[in-house]
Design a protein around this motif. Structure first.
Motif, mmCIF file in Angstrom:
data_model
loop_
_atom_site.group_PDB
_atom_site.id
_atom_site.type_symbol
_atom_site.label_atom_id
_atom_site.label_comp_id
_atom_site.label_asym_id
_atom_site.label_seq_id
_atom_site.Cartn_x
_atom_site.Cartn_y
_atom_site.Cartn_z
ATOM 1 N N GLN A 1 -1.520 -36.643 -31.086
ATOM 2 C CA GLN A 1 -1.314 -37.926 -31.978
ATOM 3 C C GLN A 1 -2.302 -37.823 -33.083
ATOM 4 N N THR B 1 -0.800 -38.080 -36.927
ATOM 5 C CA THR B 1 -1.339 -39.257 -37.744
ATOM 6 C C THR B 1 -1.893 -38.551 -39.223
ATOM 7 N N GLN C 1 6.201 -38.663 -32.764
ATOM 8 C CA GLN C 1 5.072 -39.684 -32.227
ATOM 9 C C GLN C 1 5.412 -40.790 -31.246
ATOM 10 N N GLU D 1 4.278 -41.031 -27.551
ATOM 11 C CA GLU D 1 4.011 -42.242 -26.650
ATOM 12 C C GLU D 1 4.616 -42.601 -25.433
ATOM 13 N N SER E 1 -3.153 -49.484 -20.628
ATOM 14 C CA SER E 1 -2.507 -49.523 -22.077
ATOM 15 C C SER E 1 -0.883 -49.202 -22.268
ATOM 16 N N THR F 1 1.100 -51.343 -24.377
ATOM 17 C CA THR F 1 0.806 -51.024 -25.959
ATOM 18 C C THR F 1 1.532 -49.721 -26.247
ATOM 19 N N LEU F 2 1.677 -48.842 -25.322
ATOM 20 C CA LEU F 2 2.019 -47.449 -25.638
ATOM 21 C C LEU F 2 3.711 -47.629 -25.900
ATOM 22 N N GLN G 1 5.277 -50.304 -26.922
ATOM 23 C CA GLN G 1 5.048 -50.885 -28.366
ATOM 24 C C GLN G 1 4.986 -49.945 -29.390
ATOM 25 N N ASN G 2 4.126 -49.267 -29.162
ATOM 26 C CA ASN G 2 3.849 -48.042 -30.309
ATOM 27 C C ASN G 2 5.023 -47.295 -30.359
ATOM 28 N N THR H 1 7.334 -48.810 -32.574
ATOM 29 C CA THR H 1 7.101 -48.856 -34.088
ATOM 30 C C THR H 1 7.303 -47.390 -34.563
ATOM 31 N N TYR H 2 7.054 -46.192 -33.938
ATOM 32 C CA TYR H 2 7.194 -45.078 -34.441
ATOM 33 C C TYR H 2 8.660 -44.583 -34.566
#
Length: 499
Positions: free
Chosen positions: A354, A358, A379, A383, A404, A407-408, A410-411, A414-415
């Motif tokens: 990651q 990034t 990405q 996740e 986490s 959150t992962l 949700q990431n 987003t990706y």
């Protein structure tokens, strides 16, 4: 995939006969249709495809009357290959891609029967074989794909040998010019044409000199084919292909680089090192799968991606990230959720992946911009994989990492959303649809497992509606098959999709 090789063509005639008769007439008529198709390729792919199909029909008509004309056969095959590399055109040709590739391969083999030594034709035929093999492999037909890859490698080897011979001939001719007090031919200058008689049914053909770049292109295509092939073969064949890659990247290609102008050599070396690193990663993964090497050796070999100026090279960064993700997928395939799973190593590798991705998305180079949608999609997959890792029961990771999980997901949303939007805006419908479907899956996981709605509920782009459940189910199956999502979670989400 490298672009098909082409001949430079002689100047066009001022007027076109109403009814083509000679091979030149058919070539000129096809040229006009190809030119028309090229003008509409971006703005109106349907119109472009119609023009290209008319060109192909002219080539067919010409070959029906001039069956031994190499230029007509070559250019027909070349045009078919170019069409297969443009998804927007394939949609309007009326044949599934795999059938179009088979047709294109037949055309190339016909041309090879007329001239089996032409390096451009050898190269192009190898690319058709690789494309067809990749399609068969993706369709789960590896046994049918492997012989095609092997044939492609044989043609590329013949192409490289022919290019080396021609390059040496050119060198000797230049030296002869110097000895005789003549002026050597500039490689960028158009050489004289070779004309055959009408009785031979061979139109004028202009062949450009072979350059060091041509040899490096052939090496690149060969190593790329080897990289795709090694995951498909059995243990006994691996070393043979490893030796082939070594000979190309460590022995032959470095000498070709030295033939380039001084100011181009460093960039060529970086490309060669990256080709080597990508192959080493695929080769190591295959060896690890067969328990031929241990995990430490596998991970250590990924240092091959430490090429010069890596942090400014989007391709190097994204390729390294992909290799680290593949390593984790292979670890999970071997250990699943057993107590022997090296979870900390997996977590570290995914973090490194990651970080590299990034860095790549933050670069402002043209290459980085072109790759950004694909990197964002990757990405999202990383996740998913990190989420799978932290949710394994009794996984030996810290409590903070385990917490986490939401959150992962949700990431990942987003990706995938970003990848879908960017791909759609850039006209890459295939990637856009793939990313959107995986965004939908990430949204379902967030809702079903964690009771949270996606941060943005609207779909990333219009089209491919949510009620296409079969498509989303296939996307979910792909995620499970790739190891991104655990089987039990996949079953749970499948039930939700089918409700």
């Amino acid at each position: 995939m490298p672009k098909p090789k082409q001949f430079a063509r002689p100047p066009k005639k001022a007027k076109l006969k109403a009814a083509p008769e000679t091979a030149d007439d058919f070539q000129e008529a096809a040229d006009k249709e190809e030119e028309a198709g090229g003008k509409h390729r971006v703005g109106d792919p349907a119109k472009s495809a119609r023009a290209f199909l008319r060109a192909l029909e002219l080539y067919n008509q010409g070959l029906s009357r001039h069956a031994t004309n190499f230029d007509l056969a070559y250019n027909k095959a070349r045009l078919e290959l170019e069409i297969t590399q443009q998804p927007a055109l394939v949609e309007h040709v009326g044949l599934p891609l795999i059938d179009l590739l088979r047709q294109t391969l037949d055309s190339h083999r016909y041309a090879l029967r007329l001239n089996e030594e032409n390096p451009d034709l050898l190269f192009n035929t190898s690319q058709v074989l690789v494309s067809l093999a990749e399609q068969l492999s993706e369709a789960g037909q590896a046994p049918q794909a492997i012989p095609l890859f092997q044939e492609a490698l044989e043609l590329l080897s013949a192409c490289l040998s022919r290019q080396e011979m021609l390059l040496e001939q050119q060198r000797l001719e230049f030296e002869q010019f110097d000895d005789d007090g003549g002026v050597p031919l500039d490689p960028d200058e158009t050489p004289a044409s070779n004309s055959g008689s009408e009785a031979d049914e061979q139109t004028a053909r202009i062949e450009t000199p072979v350059s060091a770049n041509d040899l490096l292109d052939t090496v690149h295509a060969s190593v790329s084919a080897l990289t795709t092939l090694v995951p498909l073969v059995d243990e006994s064949a691996l070393q043979t292909y490893g030796d082939m890659a070594y000979a190309l990247t460590e022995k032959r290609a470095p000498s070709y680089v030295t033939l380039l102008p001084d100011d181009l050599q460093e960039a060529a070396r970086v490309i060669l090192l990256l080709d080597r690193a990508i192959f080493v990663a695929a080769f190591s993964d295959a060896q690890y799968t067969f328990a031929m090497i241990d995990l430490a050796t596998y991970a250590d070999r990924l240092n091959a991606f430490d090429v010069p100026s890596k942090d400014q090279n989007a391709h190097a960064l994204s390729a390294q990230a992909e290799a680290r993700v593949e390593l984790v997928q292979s670890i999970l395939d071997r250990h699943q959720s057993s107590i022997e799973l090296p979870a900390e190593i997996c977590w570290k590798q995914l973090n490194l992946a990651q970080e590299a991705n990034t860095k790549a998305t933050r670069l402002n180079t043209e290459d980085a911009k072109e790759r950004k949608a694909g990197i964002l999609e990757s990405q999202g997959g990383a996740e998913f994989l990190r989420h799978r890792l932290v949710t394994i029961p009794n996984v030996p990771l810290s409590e903070g990492i385990k917490r986490s999980a939401r959150t992962l997901i949700q990431n990942a949303q987003t990706y995938y959303r970003g990848a879908a939007q960017l791909a759609w805006a850039e006209g890459d419908a295939q990637l856009a649809v793939k990313a959107k479907q995986r965004w939908l899956i990430a949204c379902d996981i967030g809702s079903a497992v964690y009771g949270v709605a996606p941060k943005q509920t609207a779909a990333p782009f219009e089209g491919n509606p949510r009620d296409a459940k079969g498509d989303v189910m296939q996307a979910l199956k792909d995620c499970v098959d790739e190891g991104l999502i655990a089987v039990d979670l996949g079953e749970r989400i499948a039930q939700r999709i089918l409700q």
